[in-house]
Design an enzyme around this catalytic site. Structure first.
Site, PDB file in Angstrom:
ATOM      1  N   GLY A 100       0.572  -1.052   0.205  1.00 33.77           N
ATOM      2  CA  GLY A 100       0.139  -0.070   0.101  1.00 33.77           C
ATOM      3  C   GLY A 100       0.725   1.222  -0.443  1.00 33.77           C
ATOM      4  O   GLY A 100       2.349   1.247  -0.566  1.00 33.77           O
ATOM      5  N   SER A 103       3.506   0.500   3.494  1.00 38.89           N
ATOM      6  CA  SER A 103       4.763  -0.558   3.176  1.00 38.89           C
ATOM      7  C   SER A 103       4.799  -1.569   2.396  1.00 38.89           C
ATOM      8  O   SER A 103       3.510  -1.472   1.294  1.00 38.89           O
ATOM      9  CB  SER A 103       4.460  -1.313   4.643  1.00 38.89           C
ATOM     10  N   LYS A 118       7.866  -6.490   6.681  1.00 42.13           N
ATOM     11  CA  LYS A 118       7.266  -5.528   6.305  1.00 42.13           C
ATOM     12  C   LYS A 118       8.590  -4.122   5.873  1.00 42.13           C
ATOM     13  O   LYS A 118       9.340  -3.633   6.527  1.00 42.13           O
ATOM     14  CB  LYS A 118       6.402  -5.092   7.064  1.00 42.13           C
ATOM     15  N   GLU A 185      -8.092  -8.743   9.236  1.00 45.70           N
ATOM     16  CA  GLU A 185      -8.135  -7.535   9.314  1.00 45.70           C
ATOM     17  C   GLU A 185      -9.558  -7.431  10.450  1.00 45.70           C
ATOM     18  O   GLU A 185     -10.509  -8.357   9.755  1.00 45.70           O
ATOM     19  CB  GLU A 185      -8.086  -6.196   8.036  1.00 45.70           C
ATOM     20  N   ASP A 217      -2.018   4.491  15.576  1.00 44.80           N
ATOM     21  CA  ASP A 217      -2.758   4.618  14.011  1.00 44.80           C
ATOM     22  C   ASP A 217      -4.223   3.186  14.501  1.00 44.80           C
ATOM     23  O   ASP A 217      -4.191   2.555  13.449  1.00 44.80           O
ATOM     24  CB  ASP A 217      -1.886   4.046  13.167  1.00 44.80           C
ATOM     25  N   ASN A 222      -5.720  -2.119  11.223  1.00 42.53           N
ATOM     26  CA  ASN A 222      -4.850  -2.221  12.010  1.00 42.53           C
ATOM     27  C   ASN A 222      -4.765  -3.418  13.202  1.00 42.53           C
ATOM     28  O   ASN A 222      -3.875  -3.334  14.162  1.00 42.53           O
ATOM     29  CB  ASN A 222      -3.793  -1.326  12.336  1.00 42.53           C
TER      30      ASN A 222
HETATM   31  N1  LIG Z   1       2.592  -9.775  11.204  1.00 42.09           N
HETATM   32  C1  LIG Z   1       1.560 -10.026  10.567  1.00 42.09           C
HETATM   33  N2  LIG Z   1       0.691 -11.068  10.850  1.00 42.09           N
HETATM   34  C2  LIG Z   1      -0.180 -11.388   9.630  1.00 42.09           C
HETATM   35  N3  LIG Z   1      -0.650 -10.304   7.985  1.00 42.09           N
HETATM   36  C3  LIG Z   1       0.282  -9.158   8.760  1.00 42.09           C
HETATM   37  C4  LIG Z   1       1.038  -8.699   9.836  1.00 42.09           C
HETATM   38  N4  LIG Z   1       1.947  -7.630   9.727  1.00 42.09           N
HETATM   39  C5  LIG Z   1       0.927  -7.354   8.476  1.00 42.09           C
HETATM   40  N5  LIG Z   1       0.845  -8.213   8.209  1.00 42.09           N
HETATM   41  C6  LIG Z   1      -0.835  -7.978   6.555  1.00 42.09           C
HETATM   42  O1  LIG Z   1      -0.056  -6.915   5.728  1.00 42.09           O
HETATM   43  C7  LIG Z   1      -0.998  -5.386   5.871  1.00 42.09           C
HETATM   44  C8  LIG Z   1      -0.311  -4.434   5.480  1.00 42.09           C
HETATM   45  O2  LIG Z   1       0.627  -4.274   7.200  1.00 42.09           O
HETATM   46  P1  LIG Z   1       0.621  -2.913   8.243  1.00 42.09           P
HETATM   47  O3  LIG Z   1      -0.840  -2.336   8.152  1.00 42.09           O
HETATM   48  O4  LIG Z   1       1.596  -3.440   8.976  1.00 42.09           O
HETATM   49  O5  LIG Z   1       0.896  -2.008   7.322  1.00 42.09           O
HETATM   50  P2  LIG Z   1       0.857  -0.370   6.550  1.00 42.09           P
HETATM   51  O6  LIG Z   1       1.820   0.154   7.097  1.00 42.09           O
HETATM   52  O7  LIG Z   1      -0.618  -0.346   7.226  1.00 42.09           O
HETATM   53  O8  LIG Z   1       0.893  -0.709   5.137  1.00 42.09           O
HETATM   54  P3  LIG Z   1      -0.008  -0.192   3.910  1.00 42.09           P
HETATM   55  O9  LIG Z   1      -0.982   1.313   4.762  1.00 42.09           O
HETATM   56  O10 LIG Z   1       1.002   0.003   2.835  1.00 42.09           O
HETATM   57  O11 LIG Z   1      -1.107  -1.040   3.479  1.00 42.09           O
HETATM   58  C9  LIG Z   1      -1.796  -5.105   6.846  1.00 42.09           C
HETATM   59  O12 LIG Z   1      -2.522  -4.913   7.162  1.00 42.09           O
HETATM   60  C10 LIG Z   1      -2.072  -7.161   7.000  1.00 42.09           C
HETATM   61  O13 LIG Z   1      -2.829  -8.063   5.964  1.00 42.09           O
HETATM   62 MG   LIG Z   2      -2.072  -0.726   8.576  1.00 45.10          MG
END
Ligand SMILES: Nc1ncnc2c1ncn2[C@@H]1O[C@H](COP(=O)(O)OP(=O)(O)OP(=O)(O)O)[C@@H](O)[C@H]1O
Ligand SMILES: [Mg+2]
Length: 288
Positions: A100, A103, A118, A185, A217, A222
């Protein structure tokens, strides 16, 4: 895609990137001379490697009074992956799980088995960033990605085993390695016991506050849910109360806690008609 790009890179390229990495806190664009000195690669060779990396969009070259180099997001991510690989912490990169604005998330095989890697794309925007600007001056944006990954890793380290978050395994550059949670989620799930889940979330947020962390956040995007439980993820913006220096910063942290809880409570109200008094909860947590 990332794995293919990774395999194409050779020893010399990694060494030159070491030279950028070691100096990126001191120079927005690291002079070639410094890169050559610190990587032990002759200057004309280093320049050649840098030009190739620049054509591949892994670094950015900039000519000012001198020729300097900085990472791109992709270059820094590959370099961070390599730091895990050469320490034998990550042994195989798996599928991309998502990408996204903020990340890029991959699964991988690590020393601890299947895990999540990540890669942070942005710097967090809390009051600490303001302070950082004051303390460190003009930094390249990729330095902020690293600080953002570090911030997430530190928050997870403080919380795990006490609050339901993925176990943090490691941090290198802009990448955080953590436990893979097999769950969805919150916004994708239809809960059967929303009131119970919300009460549990509130208790966990209270526990985080007591441990000195505000998520920053918190939302239905999340929080991961499966029949066994719930997990909080995505901590780059987390605030560590122990690092707070002024009353103004404390007030900001309290406001962010309020925003986190209000967001979540209003999601439960809209989705499940669960009614909870957000203000009262916030006041209670602030007192605990
Ligand atoms: N430890 C984990 N185990 C399983 N899935 C994960 C994990 N960490 C992240 N994810 C998956 O990756 C997605 C994005 O991770 P995260 O929410 O940490 O980043 P983000 O900053 O929201 O990224 P973006 O805004 O780019 O989507 C999460 O919504 C989830 O689906
Ligand atoms: Mg997120």
């Amino acid at each position: 895609m990332l794995a293919e790009r990774f395999r194409k890179l050779r020893g010399l390229a990694w060494r030159v990137m070491d030279g950028i990495f070691e100096n990126m806190w001191d120079y927005k664009y690291v002079p070639i001379e410094i890169i050559a000195r610190d990587s032990g690669v002759e200057e004309h060779k280093a320049e050649k490697v840098l030009k190739t990396l620049s054509n591949e969009k892994l670094i950015e070259l900039k000519q000012t009074e001198y020729l300097g180099a900085a990472f791109t997001f992709l270059g820094l991510s590959l370099y961070s992956l390599n730091r895990f690989v050469r320490k034998n912490i990550v042994t195989m990169l798996g599928e991309k799980m998502g990408e996204g604005k903020e990340s890029m998330v991959y699964n991988c095989i690590s020393k601890w088995g299947e895990a999540v890697l990540k890669f942070h794309k942005v710097g967090y925007t809390s009051f600490k960033r303001v302070r950082e600007k004051r303390d460190y001056g003009d930094l390249h944006y990729t330095v902020l990605m690293i600080r953002s990954a570090k911030n997430e890793f530190n928050a997870l380290k403080k919380l795990h085993s006490k609050v339901s978050v993925p176990k943090p395994y490691g941090w290198e550059g802009n990448a955080v390695l953590m436990e893979l949670i097999d769950a969805k989620e919150l916004y994708k799930v239809r809960l059967e016991n929303p009131k119970e889940v919300l009460d549990y979330i509130i208790e966990e947020v209270r526990e985080m506050w007591k441990l000195g962390i505000v998520h920053g956040d918190l939302s239905q995007f999340n929080i991961l849910v499966n029949p066994e439980g719930i997990w909080f993820i995505d901590f780059p913006q987390a605030i560590d109360l122990n690092e707070i220096e002024t009353d103004e910063e404390l007030r900001m942290a309290e406001e962010i806690l309020r925003r986190d809880l209000t967001n979540l409570i209003s999601y439960f109200r809209k989705t499940y008609r669960v009614e909870v008094d957000a203000d009262r909860i916030v006041e209670e947590i602030l007192k605990s």
